[in-house]
Design an enzyme around this catalytic site. Structure first.
Site, mmCIF file in Angstrom:
data_model
loop_
_atom_site.group_PDB
_atom_site.id
_atom_site.type_symbol
_atom_site.label_atom_id
_atom_site.label_comp_id
_atom_site.label_asym_id
_atom_site.label_seq_id
_atom_site.Cartn_x
_atom_site.Cartn_y
_atom_site.Cartn_z
ATOM 1 N N SER A 151 22.702 -14.258 -0.825
ATOM 2 C CA SER A 151 23.460 -13.580 0.335
ATOM 3 C C SER A 151 22.696 -13.821 1.582
ATOM 4 O O SER A 151 21.473 -14.158 1.593
ATOM 5 C CB SER A 151 23.566 -12.150 0.230
ATOM 6 O OG SER A 151 23.919 -11.459 1.293
ATOM 7 N N TYR A 163 19.422 -4.021 -0.643
ATOM 8 C CA TYR A 163 20.134 -5.046 -0.793
ATOM 9 C C TYR A 163 19.483 -6.483 -0.382
ATOM 10 O O TYR A 163 19.323 -7.363 -0.949
ATOM 11 C CB TYR A 163 21.697 -4.855 -0.550
ATOM 12 C CG TYR A 163 22.307 -6.229 -0.634
ATOM 13 C CD1 TYR A 163 23.120 -6.191 -1.954
ATOM 14 C CD2 TYR A 163 22.998 -6.861 0.350
ATOM 15 C CE1 TYR A 163 24.096 -7.301 -2.078
ATOM 16 C CE2 TYR A 163 24.013 -7.812 0.158
ATOM 17 C CZ TYR A 163 24.490 -8.152 -0.973
ATOM 18 O OH TYR A 163 25.331 -9.133 -1.068
#
Ligand code: NAD
Length: 277
Positions: A151, A163
């Site tokens: 990501s 994350y």
């Protein structure tokens, strides 16, 4: 002449190959469909097998080949069984797409220890375990290609500390695996999706003006000014998995409409270079 796909005859595993229910398509589901359209036989892995079954039906309806494997890839036994299931169903493994992941909002202060561990488990441990069993299987028959779905959160702050840390570690894992397994013929790359729209993203905000604004921003924030979705990631994964990328390893391919290429200041409407009509 019969068309040969980019990954014709290859055996692939896609983890998280289902999709959160809702409009649009997740990145794992899109990657699986792209690989199948390009000639691969695909093992569709998901902890919710009914989601993966929807992907299977889509592939089979188009004349492709796919099977579902139900498993929770935070568990080592499931990861090992998954790799065995792929070779039992289709033959020696060529491609692994580590796609499982989920963003959690939170700063380093308000993220609980439990949420931190959970983020590491979902976003990192799943890829670690799948790779741990896939690499020997690939090495045993001359190599293969692993694509990790990371990501842009690995590279830019966005208030999702656990994350982001997990995806950053995934990028580090990508280059280390590329180093360690290159001589076994295994290429390891990552894609770094930006603010795409997937059913998972849509599921976390109720429909309404705020969700509409966020959707608009997901398009506007990029240099192209257009929305991206799971297919954009699937096509990038398909390329990196294929032999067309045979000399590419240890790379991180952004799929983000150029948001990493500009400072936010220059996206202000009156500063942005907009060509005259
Ligand atoms: N959507 C975005 O904007 C975006 C942006 C950057 C990166 N990504 C990454 O793309 C990937 C997929 O995102 P998505 O929006 O398509 O998600 P999604 O939730 O639609 O698909 C992920 C699938 O993984 C499955 N799964 C979750 N945990 C699992 C486990 N432990 N074992 C087996 N299966 C499991 C889920 O059941 C789900 O079907 C993630 O890695 C995410 O971090 C997404």
């Amino acid at each position: 002449m019969e068309r040969r796909g980019r990954v014709q005859g290859k055996v692939a595993i896609v983890t998280g190959a289902g999709s959160t229910p809702g409009p649009g398509i997740g990145t794992g589901k899109a990657s699986a469909v792209v690989l199948a359209r390009e000639g691969a036989r695909v093992l569709l892995v998901d902890m919710y097998p009914e989601r993966a079954e929807q992907t299977r039906r889509l592939i089979v309806d188009e004349g492709g080949r796919a099977e579902v494997f139900a498993g929770d890839l935070t568990r080592s036994a499931d990861a090992e069984a998954m790799v065995r299931a792929a070779s039992d169903a289709f033959g020696p493994l060529d491609i692994l797409v580590n796609n499982i992941g989920r963003a959690q909002v939170g700063t380093v202060v308000d993220t609980t220890e439990e949420a931190w561990d959970q983020a590491m488990d979902i976003n990192l441990r799943t890829a670690f375990l799948a790779s741990k069993f896939a690499v020997p299987a690939m090495a045993g028959h001359g190599g293969g290609s692993i694509v990790n779905v990371a990501s842009i959160s690995a590279l830019r702050g966005d208030g999702t500390v656990a994350y982001s840390a997990a995806k950053g570690a995934m990028v580090a894992m990508t280059v280390d695996m590329a180093y360690s397994h290159g001589r076994q013929g295994i290429r390891v790359n990552a894609v770094a999706p930006g603010h795409i729209t997937t059913p998972m993203v849509l599921s976390v905000s109720a429909p309404g003006p705020k969700a509409d604004f966020m959707n608009q921003m997901r398009s506007e924030a990029g240099l192209l000014g257009t929305p991206g979705d799971g297919w954009d990631v699937g096509w990038a994964v398909g390329f990196l998995a294929s032999d067309e990328a045979r000399w590419i390893t240890g790379a991180v391919l952004p799929v983000e409409s150029g948001v990493l290429s500009v400072t936010p200041l220059m996206m202000a409407p009156h500063l942005r270079a907009v060509p005259e009509p």
